[in-house]
Design a protein around this motif. Structure first.
Motif, PDB file in Angstrom:
ATOM      1  N   TYR A   1      28.046  63.655 176.124  1.00  0.00           N
ATOM      2  CA  TYR A   1      28.678  64.316 174.988  1.00  0.00           C
ATOM      3  C   TYR A   1      30.168  64.060 175.117  1.00  0.00           C
ATOM      4  CZ  TYR A   1      24.116  66.424 174.945  1.00  0.00           C
ATOM      5  OH  TYR A   1      22.754  66.597 174.939  1.00  0.00           O
ATOM      6  N   MET A   2      30.738  63.360 174.142  1.00  0.00           N
ATOM      7  CA  MET A   2      32.119  62.908 174.226  1.00  0.00           C
ATOM      8  C   MET A   2      32.925  63.550 173.098  1.00  0.00           C
ATOM      9  SD  MET A   2      33.249  58.902 174.416  1.00  0.00           S
ATOM     10  CE  MET A   2      32.335  58.644 175.929  1.00  0.00           C
ATOM     11  N   THR A   3      33.944  64.330 173.453  1.00  0.00           N
ATOM     12  CA  THR A   3      34.800  65.011 172.484  1.00  0.00           C
ATOM     13  C   THR A   3      36.162  64.329 172.443  1.00  0.00           C
ATOM     14  OG1 THR A   3      33.721  67.108 172.988  1.00  0.00           O
ATOM     15  CG2 THR A   3      35.839  67.225 171.840  1.00  0.00           C
ATOM     16  N   VAL A   4      36.589  63.921 171.244  1.00  0.00           N
ATOM     17  CA  VAL A   4      37.906  63.302 171.073  1.00  0.00           C
ATOM     18  C   VAL A   4      38.911  64.425 170.836  1.00  0.00           C
ATOM     19  CG1 VAL A   4      39.289  61.647 169.778  1.00  0.00           C
ATOM     20  CG2 VAL A   4      36.826  61.245 170.080  1.00  0.00           C
ATOM     21  N   LEU A   5      39.837  64.610 171.794  1.00  0.00           N
ATOM     22  CA  LEU A   5      40.858  65.651 171.683  1.00  0.00           C
ATOM     23  C   LEU A   5      42.080  65.177 170.915  1.00  0.00           C
ATOM     24  CD1 LEU A   5      40.727  67.123 175.297  1.00  0.00           C
ATOM     25  CD2 LEU A   5      39.553  67.930 173.241  1.00  0.00           C
ATOM     26  N   ARG A   6      42.417  63.884 171.081  1.00  0.00           N
ATOM     27  CA  ARG A   6      43.525  63.284 170.327  1.00  0.00           C
ATOM     28  C   ARG A   6      43.386  61.774 170.369  1.00  0.00           C
ATOM     29  NH1 ARG A   6      48.843  63.053 174.131  1.00  0.00           N
ATOM     30  NH2 ARG A   6      47.768  63.302 176.118  1.00  0.00           N
ATOM     31  N   GLY A   7      43.989  61.130 169.394  1.00  0.00           N
ATOM     32  CA  GLY A   7      43.937  59.677 169.318  1.00  0.00           C
ATOM     33  C   GLY A   7      42.682  59.188 168.616  1.00  0.00           C
ATOM     34  N   THR A   8      42.412  57.890 168.805  1.00  0.00           N
ATOM     35  CA  THR A   8      41.258  57.237 168.181  1.00  0.00           C
ATOM     36  C   THR A   8      40.451  56.521 169.252  1.00  0.00           C
ATOM     37  OG1 THR A   8      42.496  56.903 166.129  1.00  0.00           O
ATOM     38  CG2 THR A   8      40.524  55.565 166.434  1.00  0.00           C
ATOM     39  N   LEU A   9      39.197  56.904 169.365  1.00  0.00           N
ATOM     40  CA  LEU A   9      38.262  56.279 170.298  1.00  0.00           C
ATOM     41  C   LEU A   9      37.629  55.070 169.621  1.00  0.00           C
ATOM     42  CD1 LEU A   9      36.315  56.180 172.777  1.00  0.00           C
ATOM     43  CD2 LEU A   9      34.881  57.822 171.522  1.00  0.00           C
ATOM     44  N   SER A  10      37.699  53.913 170.269  1.00  0.00           N
ATOM     45  CA  SER A  10      36.984  52.713 169.817  1.00  0.00           C
ATOM     46  C   SER A  10      35.850  52.498 170.818  1.00  0.00           C
ATOM     47  CB  SER A  10      37.913  51.501 169.801  1.00  0.00           C
ATOM     48  OG  SER A  10      38.979  51.721 168.906  1.00  0.00           O
ATOM     49  N   ILE A  11      34.605  52.589 170.331  1.00  0.00           N
ATOM     50  CA  ILE A  11      33.463  52.534 171.232  1.00  0.00           C
ATOM     51  C   ILE A  11      32.381  51.622 170.664  1.00  0.00           C
ATOM     52  CG2 ILE A  11      32.444  54.633 170.243  1.00  0.00           C
ATOM     53  CD1 ILE A  11      31.475  55.318 173.121  1.00  0.00           C
ATOM     54  N   ARG A  12      31.849  50.784 171.542  1.00  0.00           N
ATOM     55  CA  ARG A  12      30.700  49.947 171.196  1.00  0.00           C
ATOM     56  C   ARG A  12      29.524  50.441 172.031  1.00  0.00           C
ATOM     57  NH1 ARG A  12      32.042  44.784 172.728  1.00  0.00           N
ATOM     58  NH2 ARG A  12      30.722  44.918 174.560  1.00  0.00           N
ATOM     59  N   LEU A  13      28.426  50.747 171.355  1.00  0.00           N
ATOM     60  CA  LEU A  13      27.221  51.221 172.021  1.00  0.00           C
ATOM     61  C   LEU A  13      26.123  50.194 171.827  1.00  0.00           C
ATOM     62  CD1 LEU A  13      27.372  54.942 170.896  1.00  0.00           C
ATOM     63  CD2 LEU A  13      28.086  53.977 173.093  1.00  0.00           C
ATOM     64  N   ASP A  14      25.479  49.819 172.934  1.00  0.00           N
ATOM     65  CA  ASP A  14      24.461  48.761 172.930  1.00  0.00           C
ATOM     66  C   ASP A  14      25.025  47.546 172.212  1.00  0.00           C
ATOM     67  OD1 ASP A  14      22.615  50.035 174.566  1.00  0.00           O
ATOM     68  OD2 ASP A  14      21.564  50.972 172.901  1.00  0.00           O
ATOM     69  N   GLU A  15      24.325  47.027 171.213  1.00  0.00           N
ATOM     70  CA  GLU A  15      24.774  45.798 170.555  1.00  0.00           C
ATOM     71  C   GLU A  15      25.382  46.047 169.180  1.00  0.00           C
ATOM     72  OE1 GLU A  15      24.886  43.177 172.489  1.00  0.00           O
ATOM     73  OE2 GLU A  15      23.857  44.366 174.008  1.00  0.00           O
ATOM     74  N   GLN A  16      25.640  47.293 168.836  1.00  0.00           N
ATOM     75  CA  GLN A  16      26.229  47.553 167.519  1.00  0.00           C
ATOM     76  C   GLN A  16      27.721  47.240 167.524  1.00  0.00           C
ATOM     77  OE1 GLN A  16      25.139  51.644 166.764  1.00  0.00           O
ATOM     78  NE2 GLN A  16      26.936  52.438 167.792  1.00  0.00           N
ATOM     79  N   ASP A  17      28.317  47.162 166.338  1.00  0.00           N
ATOM     80  CA  ASP A  17      29.745  46.908 166.206  1.00  0.00           C
ATOM     81  C   ASP A  17      30.537  48.082 166.770  1.00  0.00           C
ATOM     82  OD1 ASP A  17      29.296  44.483 164.902  1.00  0.00           O
ATOM     83  OD2 ASP A  17      29.336  45.411 162.911  1.00  0.00           O
ATOM     84  N   VAL A  18      31.825  47.861 167.001  1.00  0.00           N
ATOM     85  CA  VAL A  18      32.719  48.926 167.453  1.00  0.00           C
ATOM     86  C   VAL A  18      32.842  49.967 166.340  1.00  0.00           C
ATOM     87  CG1 VAL A  18      35.095  49.483 168.094  1.00  0.00           C
ATOM     88  CG2 VAL A  18      34.005  47.420 169.009  1.00  0.00           C
ATOM     89  N   HIS A  19      32.663  51.227 166.709  1.00  0.00           N
ATOM     90  CA  HIS A  19      32.893  52.338 165.789  1.00  0.00           C
ATOM     91  C   HIS A  19      34.105  53.109 166.284  1.00  0.00           C
ATOM     92  CE1 HIS A  19      28.358  52.442 164.564  1.00  0.00           C
ATOM     93  NE2 HIS A  19      28.981  51.359 164.128  1.00  0.00           N
ATOM     94  N   GLU A  20      34.813  53.741 165.356  1.00  0.00           N
ATOM     95  CA  GLU A  20      36.007  54.508 165.719  1.00  0.00           C
ATOM     96  C   GLU A  20      35.826  55.975 165.363  1.00  0.00           C
ATOM     97  OE1 GLU A  20      39.463  52.470 164.156  1.00  0.00           O
ATOM     98  OE2 GLU A  20      39.437  51.188 165.943  1.00  0.00           O
ATOM     99  N   TYR A  21      36.308  56.833 166.269  1.00  0.00           N
ATOM    100  CA  TYR A  21      36.215  58.273 166.096  1.00  0.00           C
ATOM    101  C   TYR A  21      37.566  58.894 166.418  1.00  0.00           C
ATOM    102  CZ  TYR A  21      31.322  57.119 166.009  1.00  0.00           C
ATOM    103  OH  TYR A  21      30.123  56.555 165.675  1.00  0.00           O
ATOM    104  N   ARG A  22      37.874  59.970 165.719  1.00  0.00           N
ATOM    105  CA  ARG A  22      39.189  60.585 165.835  1.00  0.00           C
ATOM    106  C   ARG A  22      39.100  62.037 166.307  1.00  0.00           C
ATOM    107  NH1 ARG A  22      39.028  56.715 162.409  1.00  0.00           N
ATOM    108  NH2 ARG A  22      40.735  55.293 162.064  1.00  0.00           N
TER     109      ARG A  22
END
Length: 107
Positions: free
Chosen positions: A48-69
């Motif tokens: 369980y990953m909580t973004v406190l500040r900034g922008t997370l760029s994450i690639r999971l398995d073979e999917q494209d990079v997704h961004e979360y804020r």
């Protein structure tokens, strides 16, 4: 005192702090500057990953990079390939909770 108190760093410098690592959960605080992150790896529990500040760029398995804020919480299943990075100028700060603690994970 009944409660146990933990502290994490308040910083803009890169840090990966293992705050709580017990038989119940792993609670980890992370701070990354631009172009910093974690080595590619597979999740060893439910994450369980909580973004406190900034922008997370994450690639999971073979999917494209997704961004979360800031304000986003991700749930990542066990044994998922993860590539965690900060590709932006703003500092990225995360709280990562692994439950159950990997030492107790029933495979």
């Amino acid at each position: 005192m009944i409660e146990k108190v933990f502290k994490y760093s308040v910083t803009d410098e890169k840090v990966v702090e293992k705050i709580i690592m017990d038989e119940n959960i792993n609670y980890i605080h992370m701070v990354f500057n631009k172009n910093q992150g974690l080595p590619e790896h597979f999740s060893n529990s439910n994450v369980y990953m909580t973004v406190l500040r900034g922008t997370l760029s994450i690639r999971l398995d073979e999917q494209d990079v997704h961004e979360y804020r800031k304000g986003d919480i991700l749930q990542i299943p066990y044994n998922t390939k993860m590539n965690v990075n900060n590709l932006h100028d703003e500092v990225l700060e995360l709280i990562v909770v692994k439950a159950p603690a990997p030492i107790n994970y029933k495979k």
